[in-house]
Design a protein around this motif. Structure first.
Motif, PDB file in Angstrom:
ATOM      1  N   TRP A  59       0.839  -1.207   0.000  1.00 43.38           N
ATOM      2  CA  TRP A  59       0.000   0.000   0.000  1.00 43.38           C
ATOM      3  C   TRP A  59       0.871   1.253   0.000  1.00 43.38           C
ATOM      4  O   TRP A  59       0.524   2.255  -0.625  1.00 43.38           O
ATOM      5  CB  TRP A  59      -0.936   0.004   1.207  1.00 43.38           C
ATOM      6  CG  TRP A  59      -2.027  -1.008   1.106  1.00 43.38           C
ATOM      7  CD1 TRP A  59      -2.187  -2.139   1.843  1.00 43.38           C
ATOM      8  CD2 TRP A  59      -3.119  -0.983   0.176  1.00 43.38           C
ATOM      9  NE1 TRP A  59      -3.303  -2.829   1.435  1.00 43.38           N
ATOM     10  CE2 TRP A  59      -3.902  -2.141   0.411  1.00 43.38           C
ATOM     11  CE3 TRP A  59      -3.516  -0.107  -0.834  1.00 43.38           C
ATOM     12  CZ2 TRP A  59      -5.041  -2.433  -0.312  1.00 43.38           C
ATOM     13  CZ3 TRP A  59      -4.661  -0.392  -1.566  1.00 43.38           C
ATOM     14  CH2 TRP A  59      -5.410  -1.545  -1.304  1.00 43.38           C
ATOM     15  N   PHE A  60       2.005   1.186   0.698  1.00 49.79           N
ATOM     16  CA  PHE A  60       2.955   2.299   0.688  1.00 49.79           C
ATOM     17  C   PHE A  60       3.404   2.598  -0.741  1.00 49.79           C
ATOM     18  O   PHE A  60       3.448   3.760  -1.156  1.00 49.79           O
ATOM     19  CB  PHE A  60       4.165   1.948   1.566  1.00 49.79           C
ATOM     20  CG  PHE A  60       5.258   2.986   1.550  1.00 49.79           C
ATOM     21  CD1 PHE A  60       5.263   4.024   2.472  1.00 49.79           C
ATOM     22  CD2 PHE A  60       6.280   2.937   0.608  1.00 49.79           C
ATOM     23  CE1 PHE A  60       6.266   4.986   2.455  1.00 49.79           C
ATOM     24  CE2 PHE A  60       7.280   3.887   0.574  1.00 49.79           C
ATOM     25  CZ  PHE A  60       7.279   4.920   1.506  1.00 49.79           C
ATOM     26  N   ASP A  61       3.746   1.557  -1.492  1.00 47.15           N
ATOM     27  CA  ASP A  61       4.186   1.736  -2.886  1.00 47.15           C
ATOM     28  C   ASP A  61       3.081   2.340  -3.749  1.00 47.15           C
ATOM     29  O   ASP A  61       3.356   3.159  -4.636  1.00 47.15           O
ATOM     30  CB  ASP A  61       4.646   0.401  -3.478  1.00 47.15           C
ATOM     31  CG  ASP A  61       5.977  -0.064  -2.904  1.00 47.15           C
ATOM     32  OD1 ASP A  61       6.723   0.794  -2.410  1.00 47.15           O
ATOM     33  OD2 ASP A  61       6.252  -1.281  -2.936  1.00 47.15           O
ATOM     34  N   ILE A  62       1.831   1.930  -3.509  1.00 48.18           N
ATOM     35  CA  ILE A  62       0.695   2.482  -4.264  1.00 48.18           C
ATOM     36  C   ILE A  62       0.585   3.989  -4.018  1.00 48.18           C
ATOM     37  O   ILE A  62       0.479   4.771  -4.958  1.00 48.18           O
ATOM     38  CB  ILE A  62      -0.623   1.762  -3.879  1.00 48.18           C
ATOM     39  CG1 ILE A  62      -0.655   0.356  -4.496  1.00 48.18           C
ATOM     40  CG2 ILE A  62      -1.837   2.568  -4.330  1.00 48.18           C
ATOM     41  CD1 ILE A  62      -1.837  -0.491  -4.067  1.00 48.18           C
ATOM     42  N   PHE A  63       0.612   4.383  -2.758  1.00 51.43           N
ATOM     43  CA  PHE A  63       0.518   5.810  -2.423  1.00 51.43           C
ATOM     44  C   PHE A  63       1.727   6.568  -2.964  1.00 51.43           C
ATOM     45  O   PHE A  63       1.587   7.672  -3.487  1.00 51.43           O
ATOM     46  CB  PHE A  63       0.419   5.996  -0.907  1.00 51.43           C
ATOM     47  CG  PHE A  63      -0.989   5.927  -0.376  1.00 51.43           C
ATOM     48  CD1 PHE A  63      -1.649   7.062   0.043  1.00 51.43           C
ATOM     49  CD2 PHE A  63      -1.665   4.714  -0.316  1.00 51.43           C
ATOM     50  CE1 PHE A  63      -2.945   6.997   0.526  1.00 51.43           C
ATOM     51  CE2 PHE A  63      -2.962   4.633   0.169  1.00 51.43           C
ATOM     52  CZ  PHE A  63      -3.611   5.789   0.585  1.00 51.43           C
ATOM     53  N   ASN A  64       2.907   5.979  -2.843  1.00 52.07           N
ATOM     54  CA  ASN A  64       4.136   6.637  -3.296  1.00 52.07           C
ATOM     55  C   ASN A  64       4.148   6.836  -4.810  1.00 52.07           C
ATOM     56  O   ASN A  64       4.646   7.850  -5.314  1.00 52.07           O
ATOM     57  CB  ASN A  64       5.345   5.806  -2.856  1.00 52.07           C
ATOM     58  CG  ASN A  64       6.646   6.563  -2.984  1.00 52.07           C
ATOM     59  OD1 ASN A  64       6.723   7.749  -2.696  1.00 52.07           O
ATOM     60  ND2 ASN A  64       7.677   5.884  -3.435  1.00 52.07           N
ATOM     61  N   ASP A  65       3.590   5.879  -5.542  1.00 57.06           N
ATOM     62  CA  ASP A  65       3.622   5.928  -7.010  1.00 57.06           C
ATOM     63  C   ASP A  65       2.479   6.749  -7.607  1.00 57.06           C
ATOM     64  O   ASP A  65       2.651   7.362  -8.670  1.00 57.06           O
ATOM     65  CB  ASP A  65       3.568   4.507  -7.592  1.00 57.06           C
ATOM     66  CG  ASP A  65       4.834   3.720  -7.332  1.00 57.06           C
ATOM     67  OD1 ASP A  65       5.875   4.354  -7.058  1.00 57.06           O
ATOM     68  OD2 ASP A  65       4.798   2.471  -7.374  1.00 57.06           O
ATOM     69  N   TYR A  66       1.314   6.753  -6.957  1.00 56.18           N
ATOM     70  CA  TYR A  66       0.129   7.297  -7.619  1.00 56.18           C
ATOM     71  C   TYR A  66      -0.565   8.453  -6.893  1.00 56.18           C
ATOM     72  O   TYR A  66      -1.419   9.115  -7.487  1.00 56.18           O
ATOM     73  CB  TYR A  66      -0.901   6.174  -7.837  1.00 56.18           C
ATOM     74  CG  TYR A  66      -0.353   5.023  -8.635  1.00 56.18           C
ATOM     75  CD1 TYR A  66      -0.169   5.142 -10.014  1.00 56.18           C
ATOM     76  CD2 TYR A  66       0.008   3.828  -8.022  1.00 56.18           C
ATOM     77  CE1 TYR A  66       0.357   4.092 -10.744  1.00 56.18           C
ATOM     78  CE2 TYR A  66       0.529   2.769  -8.752  1.00 56.18           C
ATOM     79  CZ  TYR A  66       0.701   2.911 -10.116  1.00 56.18           C
ATOM     80  OH  TYR A  66       1.222   1.872 -10.841  1.00 56.18           O
ATOM     81  N   ALA A  67      -0.218   8.716  -5.627  1.00 56.86           N
ATOM     82  CA  ALA A  67      -0.962   9.738  -4.874  1.00 56.86           C
ATOM     83  C   ALA A  67      -0.612  11.162  -5.284  1.00 56.86           C
ATOM     84  O   ALA A  67      -1.420  12.071  -5.111  1.00 56.86           O
ATOM     85  CB  ALA A  67      -0.730   9.559  -3.374  1.00 56.86           C
TER      86      ALA A  67
END
Length: 551
Positions: A415-423
């Motif tokens: 989830w960290f990677d999702i936020f880091n890549d797309y937020a």
């Protein structure tokens, strides 16, 4: 190959947009929402979008500080816990998962994250990481408790201490065996990267994140400046110091990276040499790194059957391959550096220095993120008259901390990677594009010139006007198209999952619910801009109708 796009982005994007945001905040004397509302009521959504992006960033970014605290607490052990693999449950050998990977990767993926095999397996909250996250948020709250007065004093420490640690690491890094290999690798140009859109997107992202463009924090801090403050000079100085620091830090990183790559390369060679000497009963000193290739050919010719049986065990050692296995983000911060540190003399000292530096950088970034959220809230009369600053700050920190517990679960790193890549990335491009268009074509560049003349006593020269009106918007639109095209061509979005049975990362497709979250992250901030304009239009229309009805 990266430095060329980086410096172009600095000149065409970094300095002009930094100057623009500082000038807007200083002139309007408001946070991001209020400042853009003054420029045009239809632009209130720009400020809201900045606050939403800063809120998303604060939700996950402080987890890095939690991990830094975790590593810092473990840095006082001798030996360091990531220096060797732990024993298995029977105490007859090393842990099976650790043997398949490395001790540093095992400590990161298993002992720190206790990572699940996929995004679907959420797992439970890791209480050690949850406590570290709570501590990280408590530190941030104490730093912002008294507003900009206390934040400013903290920044003196968080900004200056990393330079001291970087200088220590530079001296140590340049004296490490193999450091030169890393520096040669860094400064050897790969011009083919100039045709790769990802290199340009990465350069723009680096400029945006390191200078804090589009987050609203620059506007928030600038709103507290004296109205006669020379924001043009500050924009140039800060941009140059920022980029010089980035290159300086890169030299430190690549010297240590060269040491790590050389160490792994030589360890690989020694294992191959030892295996060949034991198998073929060679004399001590007859086989060296210099004659390894010739001896392999000789043994293959003289002992074909034995060599063929041994061949699967012989690794193909390559320094270039070790240097090419570049990592970024958390992999660089917590795996590569910790692996290099464990092989240094007095590793505990360098480990403590490194993770204290990481904490200072992380806390410094968090102060800017929280200021971008808090300033618009404290500017709002409806909120500021009901609650004191301490309560508003505490509420923001508490909400972020509770939501941040998601990132301390077994699937939290995914989830960290999702936020880091797309937020933030796509949203920042849109926010900054609208900002430049708003100042130049809605507020008016001539009117903006007069404001600058009132503040600093001179009008902007041709460079600033050319960048604001033409170069910066065109470049951002190009990056926007590159970014969307890249995702369309990529097809199904994928992520890297940890496979404990193989001891390595494997590629998997994002499940449906993760794709929905990615879509919501992008839409939540980008849609604020058109929705803000639409709400303002409807309000004005209703107000006009009510006035005409009354008349």
């Amino acid at each position: 190959g990266f430095l060329i796009p980086y410096f172009i982005m600095l000149i065409a994007e970094g300095m002009p947009l930094l100057y623009l945001e500082l000038a807007v905040g200083q002139r309007m004397r408001q946070g991001s929402i209020g400042a853009w509302k003054i420029i045009s009521p239809y632009l209130c959504g720009v400020g809201v979008a900045s606050v939403v992006v800063s809120f998303f960033l604060s939700m996950y970014y402080n987890v890095i500080n939690a991990w830094a605290f975790w590593y810092l607490f473990h840095s006082f052990q001798d030996p360091l816990p990531w220096a060797t693999c732990p024993l298995n449950s029977n105490r007859t050998g090393y842990d099976e998962e650790c043997e398949k990977t490395s001790s540093t990767q095992y400590f990161w993926y298993r002992q720190t994250l206790n990572i699940s095999p996929s995004l679907e397996a959420s797992g439970s909250v890791q209480w050690e990481q949850a406590l570290c996250l709570t501590l990280a948020w408590l530190v941030v709250y104490l730093c912002i408790l008294r507003g900009t007065a206390s934040t400013g004093k903290v920044v003196y420490v968080t900004a200056s201490l990393p330079y001291c640690v970087l200088i220590i690491y530079l001296i140590r890094g340049l004296t490490l065996h193999g450091a030169v290999n890393g520096l040669i690798y860094m400064f050897t140009p790969k011009l083919e990267q100039l045709s790769n859109p990802k290199a340009w997107i990465s350069a723009a992202t680096q400029i945006f994140f390191s200078l804090g463009l589009g987050f609203g924090s620059l506007i928030a801090f600038a709103s507290y400046n004296e109205s006669s403050n020379n924001c043009e000079r500050h924009a140039v100085i800060v941009s140059l110091i920022n980029s010089t620091t980035s290159i300086f830090a890169s030299i430190v990183t690549f010297s240590i990276y060269g040491f790590k790559a050389t160490f792994n390369y030589e360890s690989c060679l020694n294992k191959v040499i030892l295996l060949l000497m034991n198998t073929f009963d060679l004399e001590e000193g007859s086989l060296t790194a210099d004659n390894l290739s010739e001896m392999k050919d000789y043994l293959m010719a003289t002992h074909p059957q034995e060599y063929a049986q041994l061949s699967p065990q012989l690794k193909n050692c390559s320094l270039e391959a070790e240097l090419d296995t570049a990592v970024q983000g958390t992999g660089l911060a917590f795996i590569v550096y910790s692996e290099a540190i464990k092989n240094m003399e007095v590793p505990q000292l360098y480990s403590v220095l490194y993770f204290v530096m990481l904490l200072m950088l992380g806390i410094g970034s968090m102060l800017g993120n929280t200021a971008a959220i808090l300033t618009p809230l404290t500017d709002s009369r409806a909120i500021a008259t009901r609650f004191p600053k301490e309560v508003i700050s505490g509420a923001v920190c508490f909400i972020n901390c509770v939501i941040g517990l998601i990132f301390t679960m077994e699937a939290g790193n995914y989830w960290f990677d999702i936020f880091n890549d797309y937020a933030a990335t796509l949203s920042l491009l849109l926010i900054v594009l609208v900002e430049t268009i708003a100042v130049c074509y809605i507020y008016g560049i001539r009117r903006f010139e007069k404001d600058l003349y009132t503040m600093i006593g001179r009008k902007p020269n041709w460079y600033w006007k050319l960048m604001w009106a033409f170069a910066s918007p065109l470049l951002i639109i190009s990056l926007f198209i590159f970014y969307l095209t890249d995702y369309i061509l990529t097809g199904t979005l994928q992520y890297q999952a940890w496979d404990a049975t193989q001891g390595q990362l494997v590629t998997k497709d994002y499940p449906g619910h993760a794709l929905a979250v990615i879509g919501l992250l992008v839409a939540a901030s980008t849609m604020c801009i058109p929705l803000g304009a639409l709400v303002t239009f409807i309000r004005k229309r209703l107000k006009r109708e009510s006035v005409s009805t009354t008349a």
